[in-house]
Design a protein around this motif. Structure first.
Motif, PDB file in Angstrom:
ATOM      1  N   ASP A   1      54.998  12.927  34.110  1.00  0.00           N
ATOM      2  CA  ASP A   1      56.033  12.060  33.575  1.00  0.00           C
ATOM      3  C   ASP A   1      56.246  12.345  32.082  1.00  0.00           C
ATOM      4  O   ASP A   1      55.299  12.546  31.328  1.00  0.00           O
ATOM      5  N   TRP A   2      57.509  12.366  31.673  1.00  0.00           N
ATOM      6  CA  TRP A   2      57.877  12.662  30.287  1.00  0.00           C
ATOM      7  C   TRP A   2      57.143  11.746  29.301  1.00  0.00           C
ATOM      8  O   TRP A   2      56.597  12.202  28.305  1.00  0.00           O
ATOM      9  N   MET A   3      57.130  10.445  29.557  1.00  0.00           N
ATOM     10  CA  MET A   3      56.516   9.506  28.613  1.00  0.00           C
ATOM     11  C   MET A   3      55.010   9.680  28.527  1.00  0.00           C
ATOM     12  O   MET A   3      54.430   9.488  27.471  1.00  0.00           O
ATOM     13  N   TYR A   4      54.378  10.041  29.621  1.00  0.00           N
ATOM     14  CA  TYR A   4      52.944  10.339  29.574  1.00  0.00           C
ATOM     15  C   TYR A   4      52.700  11.506  28.615  1.00  0.00           C
ATOM     16  O   TYR A   4      51.827  11.445  27.750  1.00  0.00           O
ATOM     17  N   LYS A   5      53.513  12.542  28.776  1.00  0.00           N
ATOM     18  CA  LYS A   5      53.380  13.714  27.905  1.00  0.00           C
ATOM     19  C   LYS A   5      53.668  13.364  26.448  1.00  0.00           C
ATOM     20  O   LYS A   5      52.998  13.862  25.536  1.00  0.00           O
ATOM     21  N   VAL A   6      54.675  12.510  26.216  1.00  0.00           N
ATOM     22  CA  VAL A   6      55.035  12.107  24.855  1.00  0.00           C
ATOM     23  C   VAL A   6      53.852  11.418  24.178  1.00  0.00           C
ATOM     24  O   VAL A   6      53.453  11.779  23.064  1.00  0.00           O
ATOM     25  N   VAL A   7      53.276  10.441  24.837  1.00  0.00           N
ATOM     26  CA  VAL A   7      52.195   9.673  24.218  1.00  0.00           C
ATOM     27  C   VAL A   7      50.964  10.539  23.996  1.00  0.00           C
ATOM     28  O   VAL A   7      50.339  10.491  22.934  1.00  0.00           O
TER      29      VAL A   7
ATOM     30  N   TRP B   1      48.644  15.122  18.260  1.00  0.00           N
ATOM     31  CA  TRP B   1      49.266  15.506  16.995  1.00  0.00           C
ATOM     32  C   TRP B   1      48.623  14.745  15.830  1.00  0.00           C
ATOM     33  O   TRP B   1      48.246  15.319  14.816  1.00  0.00           O
ATOM     34  N   THR B   2      48.514  13.419  15.989  1.00  0.00           N
ATOM     35  CA  THR B   2      47.937  12.607  14.910  1.00  0.00           C
ATOM     36  C   THR B   2      46.437  12.840  14.779  1.00  0.00           C
ATOM     37  O   THR B   2      45.915  12.861  13.663  1.00  0.00           O
ATOM     38  N   ASN B   3      45.741  13.042  15.903  1.00  0.00           N
ATOM     39  CA  ASN B   3      44.307  13.338  15.832  1.00  0.00           C
ATOM     40  C   ASN B   3      44.038  14.670  15.138  1.00  0.00           C
ATOM     41  O   ASN B   3      42.984  14.849  14.529  1.00  0.00           O
ATOM     42  N   ASP B   4      44.997  15.588  15.230  1.00  0.00           N
ATOM     43  CA  ASP B   4      44.870  16.877  14.540  1.00  0.00           C
ATOM     44  C   ASP B   4      45.240  16.766  13.059  1.00  0.00           C
ATOM     45  O   ASP B   4      45.276  17.770  12.348  1.00  0.00           O
ATOM     46  N   GLY B   5      45.546  15.559  12.616  1.00  0.00           N
ATOM     47  CA  GLY B   5      45.831  15.326  11.203  1.00  0.00           C
ATOM     48  C   GLY B   5      47.280  15.512  10.798  1.00  0.00           C
ATOM     49  O   GLY B   5      47.595  15.575   9.612  1.00  0.00           O
TER      50      GLY B   5
ATOM     51  N   PRO C   1      58.369  19.378  13.199  1.00  0.00           N
ATOM     52  CA  PRO C   1      59.484  18.565  13.678  1.00  0.00           C
ATOM     53  C   PRO C   1      59.511  17.136  13.125  1.00  0.00           C
ATOM     54  O   PRO C   1      60.385  16.355  13.490  1.00  0.00           O
ATOM     55  N   GLN C   2      58.565  16.797  12.228  1.00  0.00           N
ATOM     56  CA  GLN C   2      58.504  15.422  11.709  1.00  0.00           C
ATOM     57  C   GLN C   2      59.803  14.973  11.058  1.00  0.00           C
ATOM     58  O   GLN C   2      60.134  13.790  11.071  1.00  0.00           O
ATOM     59  N   ILE C   3      60.543  15.898  10.476  1.00  0.00           N
ATOM     60  CA  ILE C   3      61.799  15.548   9.808  1.00  0.00           C
ATOM     61  C   ILE C   3      62.757  14.854  10.782  1.00  0.00           C
ATOM     62  O   ILE C   3      63.551  13.993  10.382  1.00  0.00           O
ATOM     63  N   LEU C   4      62.663  15.196  12.058  1.00  0.00           N
ATOM     64  CA  LEU C   4      63.514  14.558  13.064  1.00  0.00           C
ATOM     65  C   LEU C   4      63.209  13.058  13.150  1.00  0.00           C
ATOM     66  O   LEU C   4      64.123  12.231  13.209  1.00  0.00           O
ATOM     67  N   ASN C   5      61.918  12.722  13.151  1.00  0.00           N
ATOM     68  CA  ASN C   5      61.528  11.309  13.147  1.00  0.00           C
ATOM     69  C   ASN C   5      61.918  10.649  11.833  1.00  0.00           C
ATOM     70  O   ASN C   5      62.369   9.502  11.816  1.00  0.00           O
ATOM     71  N   THR C   6      61.726  11.362  10.733  1.00  0.00           N
ATOM     72  CA  THR C   6      62.046  10.811   9.415  1.00  0.00           C
ATOM     73  C   THR C   6      63.527  10.445   9.343  1.00  0.00           C
ATOM     74  O   THR C   6      63.874   9.349   8.885  1.00  0.00           O
TER      75      THR C   6
ATOM     76  N   CYS D   1      62.028  15.188  18.495  1.00  0.00           N
ATOM     77  CA  CYS D   1      60.761  15.421  17.802  1.00  0.00           C
ATOM     78  C   CYS D   1      59.614  15.480  18.808  1.00  0.00           C
ATOM     79  O   CYS D   1      58.774  16.385  18.759  1.00  0.00           O
ATOM     80  N   MET D   2      59.591  14.533  19.737  1.00  0.00           N
ATOM     81  CA  MET D   2      58.519  14.501  20.732  1.00  0.00           C
ATOM     82  C   MET D   2      58.558  15.738  21.622  1.00  0.00           C
ATOM     83  O   MET D   2      57.515  16.307  21.954  1.00  0.00           O
ATOM     84  N   LYS D   3      59.758  16.185  21.986  1.00  0.00           N
ATOM     85  CA  LYS D   3      59.910  17.403  22.796  1.00  0.00           C
ATOM     86  C   LYS D   3      59.296  18.595  22.062  1.00  0.00           C
ATOM     87  O   LYS D   3      58.585  19.403  22.654  1.00  0.00           O
ATOM     88  N   GLU D   4      59.561  18.695  20.777  1.00  0.00           N
ATOM     89  CA  GLU D   4      59.023  19.804  19.982  1.00  0.00           C
ATOM     90  C   GLU D   4      57.501  19.754  19.914  1.00  0.00           C
ATOM     91  O   GLU D   4      56.837  20.787  19.998  1.00  0.00           O
ATOM     92  N   ILE D   5      56.943  18.562  19.780  1.00  0.00           N
ATOM     93  CA  ILE D   5      55.485  18.421  19.713  1.00  0.00           C
ATOM     94  C   ILE D   5      54.865  18.771  21.067  1.00  0.00           C
ATOM     95  O   ILE D   5      53.845  19.474  21.132  1.00  0.00           O
TER      96      ILE D   5
END
Length: 159
Positions: A75-81, A87-91, A100-105, A140-144
């Motif tokens: 499921d897409w949302m499972y993959k997103v989370v 991503w965040t655990n990797d700092g 891709p953070q600029i997309l969220n920004t 952004c999530m797709k890129e991550i």
């Protein structure tokens, strides 16, 4: 005293970072959270203050409302989370000037303007900004997700 200890232990468990990520990875959590975002915009536009308050409360509680999935999902949302967690655990920040953070920004001021437009009852601006903000976030999530799929693929090739 035992009841207080049980409640304290349960609260401590629910606020544990790993527990939050695990429960939030349930696709029902992600999809309902996305839907709640649209409910917030609609409630603001139509001046439904109780609905707005309940939707905001739901957004706050959402990451711990659902059970952890028993197995991995396509499921897409499972993959997103799971990608957000990794991503965040990797700092890496989810908001920033890098790609891709600029997309969220960029999605933040666009989304805030969408809320302002909803409050001012401007239907076109509300719709365009709300969808653009959500689209930027999902991009952004797709890129991550694709980044980690490539990292994992390369790691598996070297084994």
């Amino acid at each position: 005293m035992k009841v207080v200890n049980r409640v304290t232990d349960a609260f401590r468990n629910l606020t544990d970072k790993e527990t939050i990520w695990a429960r939030h990875s349930n696709p029902k959590s992600g999809w309902s959270r996305m839907a709640a975002g649209f409910v917030i915009v609609g409630a603001l536009y139509h001046r439904k203050w109780k609905v707005l308050g309940l939707a905001v409360l739901f957004m706050i509680l959402n990451p711990v409302l659902f059970r952890e999935p028993t197995e991995e999902s396509d499921d897409w949302m499972y993959k997103v989370v799971r990608a957000e967690e990794r991503w965040t655990n990797d700092g890496n920040p989810l908001i920033g000037l890098g790609y891709p953070q600029i997309l969220n920004t960029v999605s933040i001021p666009v989304g805030l303007y969408g809320l302002y437009a909803a409050y001012k009852q401007k239907p076109i601006s509300t719709t365009v900004c709300t969808l653009a903000s959500q689209g930027l976030n999902q991009w952004c999530m797709k890129e991550i997700i694709e980044y980690y799929e490539e990292v994992d693929s390369l790691a598996n090739q070297t084994l």
